[in-house]
Enzyme design. Sequence first.
Site, PDB file in Angstrom:
ATOM      1  N   ASP A 144       4.554 -14.715  21.704  1.00 52.45           N
ATOM      2  CA  ASP A 144       4.824 -13.713  22.902  1.00 52.45           C
ATOM      3  C   ASP A 144       3.637 -12.678  22.996  1.00 52.45           C
ATOM      4  OD1 ASP A 144       6.648 -13.092  25.117  1.00 52.45           O
ATOM      5  OD2 ASP A 144       6.169 -11.500  24.503  1.00 52.45           O
ATOM      6  N   GLU A 189       1.521  -9.746  25.831  1.00 52.19           N
ATOM      7  CA  GLU A 189       1.604  -8.750  27.050  1.00 52.19           C
ATOM      8  C   GLU A 189       0.058  -8.848  27.198  1.00 52.19           C
ATOM      9  OE1 GLU A 189       4.103  -8.244  28.217  1.00 52.19           O
ATOM     10  OE2 GLU A 189       5.513  -8.462  26.533  1.00 52.19           O
ATOM     11  N   HIS A 192      10.072  -7.040  27.593  1.00 51.46           N
ATOM     12  CA  HIS A 192       8.373  -6.896  27.842  1.00 51.46           C
ATOM     13  C   HIS A 192       7.703  -6.104  27.023  1.00 51.46           C
ATOM     14  CE1 HIS A 192       9.687  -8.720  31.712  1.00 51.46           C
ATOM     15  NE2 HIS A 192      10.636  -7.584  32.173  1.00 51.46           N
ATOM     16  N   ASP A 247      10.417  -9.442  22.596  1.00 53.03           N
ATOM     17  CA  ASP A 247      10.603 -11.067  23.483  1.00 53.03           C
ATOM     18  C   ASP A 247      10.397 -12.048  22.325  1.00 53.03           C
ATOM     19  OD1 ASP A 247      11.133  -9.444  25.671  1.00 53.03           O
ATOM     20  OD2 ASP A 247       9.078 -10.198  26.503  1.00 53.03           O
TER      21      ASP A 247
END
Length: 452
Positions: free
Chosen positions: A7, A9, A145, A150
């Site tokens: 995951d 960001e 998030h 996540d």
Amino acid sequence: MEFAIVDIETTGGSPSGGGITEIAVLIHDGEQVVREFQTLINPGQSIPTYITGLTGIDNQMVSDAPSFEEIGEELWDLLNGRVFVAHSVNFDFGFIREAFLKIGKDLKSPKLCTVRLSRKAFPGLSSYSLGRLCENQKIPILARHRAMGDARATAILFDRIIKENQEVVFSSMKRNSGEAFLPPNFPLSKFRQIPEACGVYYMLNAKGKIIYVGKALNIRERFKGHFSGGVLPQLKQQLKSEVTDLQWQLTGSEVMALLVETLEIKRIWPIYNSALKLPKTLWGLFHYQDGSGYYRFQVARVTKNLIPLETFFSSEEAMQFLKSGIETYRLCQKLCGLRRVSCEVVHDETCLGACKSSEVPGDYNLRVEEFLTLIHESKRDLMLSLPGRVEGEKAFCYFEAGMLSRYSYLKMDDFPNPDDLEVVPKVPETFYVLRQFIHQLEPEQIRVFAGR
């Protein structure tokens, strides 16, 4: 097989314009998570306010974080060679692959999307967002998030799917990686082990019996070719329904692959290998000298009154053999009976001008005689030196009257004594393999024996 559950960001936008601000990777071995990795990343650009509001990551947090280039090697070791798993996988994979390309690496991992897996494993839900899925499956998300929060939730979701409905995972892998062609009882893990190298391969059924033997320059691609495309669909389906395993042996060269394949088919007689049947009509390669003194060739049917230089099962086989000789010795296609007009009309630079008499017969005939000598020598006892399977190794093949009688792989440069090679049954078809390739070899790869 291991899975890298990922995951990230980002600063938003597309992979080409955006940057990664955080990444988490969990390695799953099919049973459990065995390794974790997490770090903030300096994206080299400002983080928009709305992204900070969503993730909590601001410019100050990443100011002292490493760049992607600084963590690139460690991340490559985590991802390369493993199945890339993420929720909406194309988003994460797109950013990471773009970042790797900027530092000179091309990530080509197979991908799995937990959104798509969840639609099959848990049909009928109104939403397949990570938040709604975790709510439905009672999976906690400790930091929504954020990359690790996540990623851990995705890992729990993936773990549940692979343990409760493994077929969903592996059928998706076949389709997403272009491997849906695989036979239903042939494991994907086995396909990934097949070498992309030259050799002979053996297809086996559920009882461990060899049902097909083949050869290939690239064994993996050739195996794939058996079950894709529209050629002989009925045979493909029969073979596809039976094959459950594959074995192989590397040969180092196409010549050795053809020879070993011929020996193995005769030894095993697999059910799906067509028996080699001699045609009723044989074709021959003939040569003569024309009125201008040039040596010529002609391909024609063999009759009682004509003795050919070589015999072939078809005119196409004879033509191909002659074309190879033309290319090797720079002969004239018109004088070899393959063209009616002179070579300059079609701008054939292989011909040195014999067809328009600008090359004298003596010079042209010398090259023809080299070709003829090689044809005659192929019928004598000789030994070939061919590339081996590993560095420093060579394959030595001994032919008696054109048929393979011995061969071995040895780590030596000079030709061995024929008696030092392993004896194999004489199979007449090996003569045709020799004839097909001998003119492509260098003189130092051939040793002719006067007699034994």
